[in-house]
Structures are given as C-alpha cells and as structure tokens.
Scaffold this motif. Structure first.
Motif, short mmCIF file in Angstrom:
data_model
loop_
_atom_site.label_atom_id
_atom_site.label_comp_id
_atom_site.label_asym_id
_atom_site.label_seq_id
_atom_site.Cartn_x
_atom_site.Cartn_y
_atom_site.Cartn_z
N SER A 85 4.12 8.79 -13.73
CA SER A 85 3.50 8.54 -15.04
C SER A 85 2.22 7.75 -14.90
N LEU A 86 1.37 8.19 -14.02
CA LEU A 86 0.14 7.47 -13.72
C LEU A 86 -0.81 7.42 -14.91
N LYS A 87 -1.49 6.29 -15.01
CA LYS A 87 -2.44 6.05 -16.08
C LYS A 87 -3.83 5.82 -15.49
N PRO A 88 -4.88 6.06 -16.26
CA PRO A 88 -6.23 5.80 -15.75
C PRO A 88 -6.40 4.37 -15.25
N GLU A 89 -5.73 3.41 -15.87
CA GLU A 89 -5.84 2.03 -15.45
C GLU A 89 -5.18 1.75 -14.10
N ASP A 90 -4.46 2.72 -13.57
CA ASP A 90 -3.90 2.60 -12.23
C ASP A 90 -4.93 2.90 -11.15
N THR A 91 -6.09 3.39 -11.55
CA THR A 91 -7.15 3.71 -10.59
C THR A 91 -7.56 2.47 -9.82
N ALA A 92 -7.48 2.55 -8.50
CA ALA A 92 -7.79 1.41 -7.65
C ALA A 92 -7.64 1.82 -6.20
N VAL A 93 -8.07 0.94 -5.32
CA VAL A 93 -7.74 1.06 -3.91
C VAL A 93 -6.42 0.33 -3.70
N TYR A 94 -5.46 1.01 -3.12
CA TYR A 94 -4.15 0.44 -2.91
C TYR A 94 -4.00 -0.02 -1.46
N TYR A 95 -3.52 -1.24 -1.29
CA TYR A 95 -3.40 -1.86 0.02
C TYR A 95 -1.97 -2.20 0.35
N CYS A 96 -1.59 -1.95 1.57
CA CYS A 96 -0.30 -2.35 2.11
C CYS A 96 -0.44 -3.71 2.78
N ASN A 97 0.56 -4.56 2.59
CA ASN A 97 0.52 -5.92 3.12
C ASN A 97 1.85 -6.25 3.79
N ARG A 99 3.98 -9.50 5.64
CA ARG A 99 4.03 -10.94 5.85
C ARG A 99 5.30 -11.35 6.57
N ILE A 100 5.10 -12.18 7.59
CA ILE A 100 6.20 -12.83 8.29
C ILE A 100 5.83 -14.31 8.36
N PRO A 101 6.22 -15.07 7.35
CA PRO A 101 5.83 -16.49 7.30
C PRO A 101 6.22 -17.28 8.54
N GLU A 102 7.37 -16.97 9.11
CA GLU A 102 7.85 -17.69 10.29
C GLU A 102 6.87 -17.58 11.46
N LEU A 103 6.12 -16.49 11.50
CA LEU A 103 5.16 -16.25 12.57
C LEU A 103 3.72 -16.45 12.13
N GLY A 104 3.54 -16.84 10.88
CA GLY A 104 2.19 -17.00 10.36
C GLY A 104 1.46 -15.68 10.24
N LEU A 105 2.20 -14.60 10.04
CA LEU A 105 1.61 -13.27 9.99
C LEU A 105 1.36 -12.85 8.55
N ASN A 106 0.16 -12.37 8.29
CA ASN A 106 -0.22 -11.84 6.99
C ASN A 106 -1.27 -10.76 7.25
N LEU A 107 -0.83 -9.51 7.25
CA LEU A 107 -1.69 -8.39 7.62
C LEU A 107 -1.93 -7.45 6.45
N TRP A 108 -3.11 -6.85 6.45
CA TRP A 108 -3.52 -5.91 5.42
C TRP A 108 -3.96 -4.59 6.04
N GLY A 109 -3.62 -3.50 5.36
CA GLY A 109 -4.15 -2.21 5.75
C GLY A 109 -5.56 -2.04 5.23
N GLN A 110 -6.17 -0.90 5.53
CA GLN A 110 -7.54 -0.63 5.11
C GLN A 110 -7.65 -0.13 3.68
N GLY A 111 -6.54 0.32 3.12
CA GLY A 111 -6.52 0.76 1.74
C GLY A 111 -6.65 2.27 1.60
N THR A 112 -6.12 2.78 0.50
CA THR A 112 -6.25 4.20 0.17
C THR A 112 -6.59 4.32 -1.31
#
Length: 118
Positions: A85-97, A99-112
């Motif tokens: 049920s996508l809406k025009p307001e859903d238009t954006a670059v979507y990023y995967c993230n 996180r592993i706080p115990e390891l101080g890890l916080n990574l991001w993908g390049q987006g789609t």
C-alpha cells in the motif's frame, strides 16, 4: 568487517508493493539488531522499522504501521522490508542499518531508491 548492501528499490505506483533486501557479509549478522531507515530529499533520515536478533520482535514507525513488514533470515544473513500500500510520501532512499552495541558497531548500507508515483 560487516558490509551491508541494499537492493530491490525501484519505481512503483501508489497502492503498489515493493520488497527491499539487505545482504550482509561477515559473521556478526546474528548478533546485530537490524533497522531500516529512509531519507527523502531535503529531509533528515528517519526510522522505519527494527527487528531484534532472533527475529521475534519488531517495531515500526507510525507512518508505516500496517503497511510495512520487516523480517530477517539469519541463515542467509539478510533482512527484508516488505512494503505494501505504498504512498507517494514513502518516496525516499531506504537504508539498512546494523547495530551491535556490545562491539560498538553501527553500520549503514549505501541505500536503495524507492519512488512512488501518484
């Protein structure tokens, strides 16, 4: 180190569906809390959905509740976002993230890019 690669974005008409995928490299995926964010032009990146390590717990932004579903496959090291049920307001670059706080890890993908036409 873990690398995240998003795929599945594209152009869809309002009311349509799209499924995004995030592929992970590395052996730490199972220990990571996974999130999807999105960023529209001229706006700050916003939270979309989160899934816990086991895949048994999920939380969604109010704007996507009832329409989007986040899931993960730890055996395949992937996380997905089913968008209905996508809406025009859903238009954006979507990023995967990831996180592993115990390891101080916080990574991001390049987006789609997801574009929803009215």
């Amino acid at each position: 180190q873990v690398e995240l690669v998003e795929s599945g974005g594209g152009l869809v008409q309002a009311g349509g569906s799209l499924r995004l995928s995030c592929a992970s490299s590395g052996r730490t995926f199972t220990n990571a809390v996974m999130r999807w964010y999105r960023q529209a032009p001229g706006k700050e990146r916003e939270f979309v959905a989160v899934i816990n390590r086991s895949g048994g717990g999920t939380t969604y932004a109010d704007s996507v509740k009832g329409r989007f579903t986040i899931s993960r496959d730890n055996a395949q090291n992937t996380v997905s976002l089913q968008m209905n049920s996508l809406k025009p307001e859903d238009t954006a670059v979507y990023y995967c993230n990831a996180r592993i706080p115990e390891l101080g890890l916080n990574l991001w993908g390049q987006g789609t890019q997801v574009t929803v036409s009215s």
